[in-house]
Enzyme design. Structure first.
Site, PDB file in Angstrom:
ATOM      1  N   HIS A 127      -6.415   3.736   3.691  1.00  0.00           N
ATOM      2  CA  HIS A 127      -5.167   4.266   4.240  1.00  0.00           C
ATOM      3  C   HIS A 127      -5.326   4.418   5.749  1.00  0.00           C
ATOM      4  CE1 HIS A 127      -1.393   6.366   4.240  1.00  0.00           C
ATOM      5  NE2 HIS A 127      -1.925   7.517   4.617  1.00  0.00           N
TER       6      HIS A 127
ATOM      7  N   ASP B  64       0.827  -1.213   0.000  1.00  0.00           N
ATOM      8  CA  ASP B  64       0.000   0.000   0.000  1.00  0.00           C
ATOM      9  C   ASP B  64       0.862   1.265   0.000  1.00  0.00           C
ATOM     10  OD1 ASP B  64       0.802   0.263   2.653  1.00  0.00           O
ATOM     11  OD2 ASP B  64      -1.157  -0.181   3.486  1.00  0.00           O
ATOM     12  N   ASP B  65       0.202   2.388  -0.072  1.00  0.00           N
ATOM     13  CA  ASP B  65       0.826   3.712  -0.173  1.00  0.00           C
ATOM     14  C   ASP B  65       1.552   3.916  -1.500  1.00  0.00           C
ATOM     15  OD1 ASP B  65      -0.154   4.092   2.371  1.00  0.00           O
ATOM     16  OD2 ASP B  65       1.799   4.142   3.355  1.00  0.00           O
TER      17      ASP B  65
END
Length: 145
Positions: free
Chosen positions: A134, A13-14
């Site tokens: 997130h 992720d990110d």
């Protein structure tokens, strides 16, 4: 009796956060350490990340963000319950506190999430293959509706 097959999905992720993180995620994908990625469409290197995903055929989803940076939705640029006085999201703990105290307008949440999905589609040319949150915003009490 044969054992059922289990598929482990490991998401980086990110994606889109910054060029170094983007390259690290691509390297992990190419080495077989992750199976897909989640894109922060409001991050500074999101466009670069989408180009990398396309080039390397990386399955990509949306990393929905209501806690860090600037909103995507033009309708939330001023006076939103999702933003601090400087026009940025409240931050991880600020968002949690606002949600717990009932100060988050869920109509604004939907508006921003729809804008992020729309921007993802514009950047990638298709809808996300998955969606997650997130800083785990998607599992916070009060976010389900």
């Amino acid at each position: 009796m044969p054992q059922p097959k289990v598929k482990l999905v490991v998401t980086g992720d990110d994606f889109g956060y910054c060029p170094k993180r983007n390259q690290g995620i691509v390297d992990c994908f190419q080495a077989g350490g992750i199976s897909n990625v989640s894109l922060l469409v409001n991050a500074s290197s999101a466009k670069e990340a989408t180009e990398l995903a396309k080039r390397h055929h990386i399955p990509i989803g949306l990393h929905a963000n209501l806690s860090e940076g600037l909103p995507v939705s033009q309708g939330l640029k001023r006076g939103s319950t999702l933003l601090n006085k400087d026009g940025f999201f409240h931050g991880k703990m600020g968002f949690r506190k606002a949600l717990q105290s009932g100060r988050v307008n869920m109509t604004e949440v939907e508006l921003e999430l729809r804008a992020q999905v729309r921007l993802f589609g514009e950047l990638m040319g298709h809808l996300p293959c998955h969606m997650d949150g997130h800083q785990h915003i998607h599992v916070l009490p009060g976010m389900t509706p």
